[in-house]
Design an enzyme around this catalytic site. Structure first.
Site, PDB file in Angstrom:
ATOM      1  N   ARG A 164      40.299  48.704  44.186  1.00 20.94           N
ATOM      2  CA  ARG A 164      41.539  48.997  44.772  1.00 20.94           C
ATOM      3  C   ARG A 164      42.362  49.947  44.464  1.00 20.94           C
ATOM      4  O   ARG A 164      43.448  49.928  44.211  1.00 20.94           O
ATOM      5  CB  ARG A 164      42.320  47.687  44.884  1.00 20.94           C
ATOM      6  CG  ARG A 164      41.659  46.435  45.396  1.00 20.94           C
ATOM      7  CD  ARG A 164      41.463  46.676  46.870  1.00 20.94           C
ATOM      8  NE  ARG A 164      40.510  45.548  47.121  1.00 20.94           N
ATOM      9  CZ  ARG A 164      39.196  45.321  47.315  1.00 20.94           C
ATOM     10  NH1 ARG A 164      38.462  46.414  46.999  1.00 20.94           N
ATOM     11  NH2 ARG A 164      38.458  44.313  47.875  1.00 20.94           N
ATOM     12  N   CYS A 216      45.451  40.221  50.377  1.00 18.19           N
ATOM     13  CA  CYS A 216      45.459  39.567  49.102  1.00 18.19           C
ATOM     14  C   CYS A 216      46.702  39.976  48.198  1.00 18.19           C
ATOM     15  O   CYS A 216      46.967  41.265  48.234  1.00 18.19           O
ATOM     16  CB  CYS A 216      44.240  39.938  48.378  1.00 18.19           C
ATOM     17  SG  CYS A 216      42.620  39.237  49.021  1.00 18.19           S
ATOM     18  N   GLU A 287      47.808  42.892  43.700  1.00 13.81           N
ATOM     19  CA  GLU A 287      47.049  43.787  44.396  1.00 13.81           C
ATOM     20  C   GLU A 287      47.975  44.588  45.411  1.00 13.81           C
ATOM     21  O   GLU A 287      47.974  45.760  45.817  1.00 13.81           O
ATOM     22  CB  GLU A 287      45.817  43.167  45.106  1.00 13.81           C
ATOM     23  CG  GLU A 287      45.056  43.965  46.119  1.00 13.81           C
ATOM     24  CD  GLU A 287      43.508  43.546  46.569  1.00 13.81           C
ATOM     25  OE1 GLU A 287      43.519  43.863  47.551  1.00 13.81           O
ATOM     26  OE2 GLU A 287      43.064  42.903  45.785  1.00 13.81           O
TER      27      GLU A 287
END
Length: 296
Positions: A164, A216, A287
């Site tokens: 990410r 998320c 995240e």
């Protein structure tokens, strides 16, 4: 370059949260890139690159931010072929579902795992979006970016990416993705469509894909210890606070039930982090991108 005064973040994020920014600058052609630094200097707010707003938790109130939105919608299109790959180019503002439909129609494999992820090509590249074992940046041939008022092409071999995260020249969030070219492989259309359908319904059965959500909330500490499992075991699946809730389908998805606030969302996140740390000794990292950032 188009400019919009006092845009509401709650109208520009999939979590439907956030206060009022100073302005929004919409980049409509490459010439706008050269004008951007001066306009940001005049406006005075910190720049935040925005795509579809699908991975953002914007705070409440008046925010010292200027939203920068690259509005490059060209493509997807096939631009070449070689070394067993077919090269597909798409502008940063192209919705990710449109790119995936193009791939399925033309029998081009490699991105099937991204089905069901909202947002744009630019956002998927900038955060190295991933699902079902597929990472966006692993399929990139090159990207065209704007940095410090200049446009340049960055090839795959020089990209620095991880879970990410994408960095250019050792810097994160200091560039704007304008377009991306992916290296994909030819295969049977039926197989690609079957895979995408399977992935979509698998995701729909386990994630609140139609809810007001930012995806998320926390990064997975490891494949063996996903954040959703930790949050579930810590008792946070379905837990609510001030109009916000962790989903009953997947504990790592926070949803806005309609009257939530960023203040409530952040408080619920903090409570969850503390509970997981106390029970498992694991410090969860966000995240979702919190703006303005809570930490330097």
């Amino acid at each position: 370059m188009r400019e919009i005064a006092s845009p509401l973040l709650s109208q520009r994020t999939t979590l439907r949260l956030g206060g009022t920014a100073v302005a929004e600058l919409i980049l409509e052609n490459p010439e706008d890139v050269a004008r951007l630094p001066e306009r940001l200097r005049v406006l005075g707010g910190a720049p935040v690159i925005m795509g579809a707003g699908s991975n953002i938790l914007a705070q409440d109130g008046d925010l010292p931010l200027v939203l920068v939105r690259p509005d490059f919608n060209q493509g997807p299109e096939i631009v070449g072929e070689g070394a067993g790959k077919v090269f597909v180019r798409a502008g940063a503002a192209v919705p990710l579902p449109r790119l995936l439909r193009f791939c399925a129609t033309h029998g081009l494999a490699g991105l099937e795992g991204l089905v069901g992820i909202p947002g744009t090509v630019g956002g998927a590249v900038a955060m190295n979006a991933g699902s079902f074992g597929v990472e966006t940046c692993r399929k990139i041939e090159n990207i065209r970016i704007a940095s410090n008022g200049e446009v340049r092409v960055v090839v795959a071999q020089t990209l620095q990416y991880s879970y990410r995260r994408l960095c250019i020249d050792d810097k994160k969030n200091d560039f704007i993705v304008l377009e991306a070219t992916f290296g994909l492989t030819r295969t049977a259309r039926d197989g690609i469509c079957r895979c995408m359908r399977h992935n979509f319904f698998e995701k729909k059965s386990k994630q609140p894909v139609t809810a007001w959500s930012a995806g998320c909330v926390f990064k997975n500490p490891s494949p063996e210890m996903p954040a959703g499992r930790l949050l579930d075991q810590a008792g946070f699946k379905g837990k609510k606070m001030g109009g916000m809730a962790f989903s009953t389908l997947h504990a790592n998805f926070m949803i806005n039930e309609g009257k939530g606030s960023a203040t409530a969302a952040l408080a619920l996140m903090q409570e969850a982090k503390e509970a997981v740390l106390e029970r498992f000794g694991i410090a969860l990292e966000p995240e979702v991108r919190i703006i303005p950032c809570l930490f330097p």
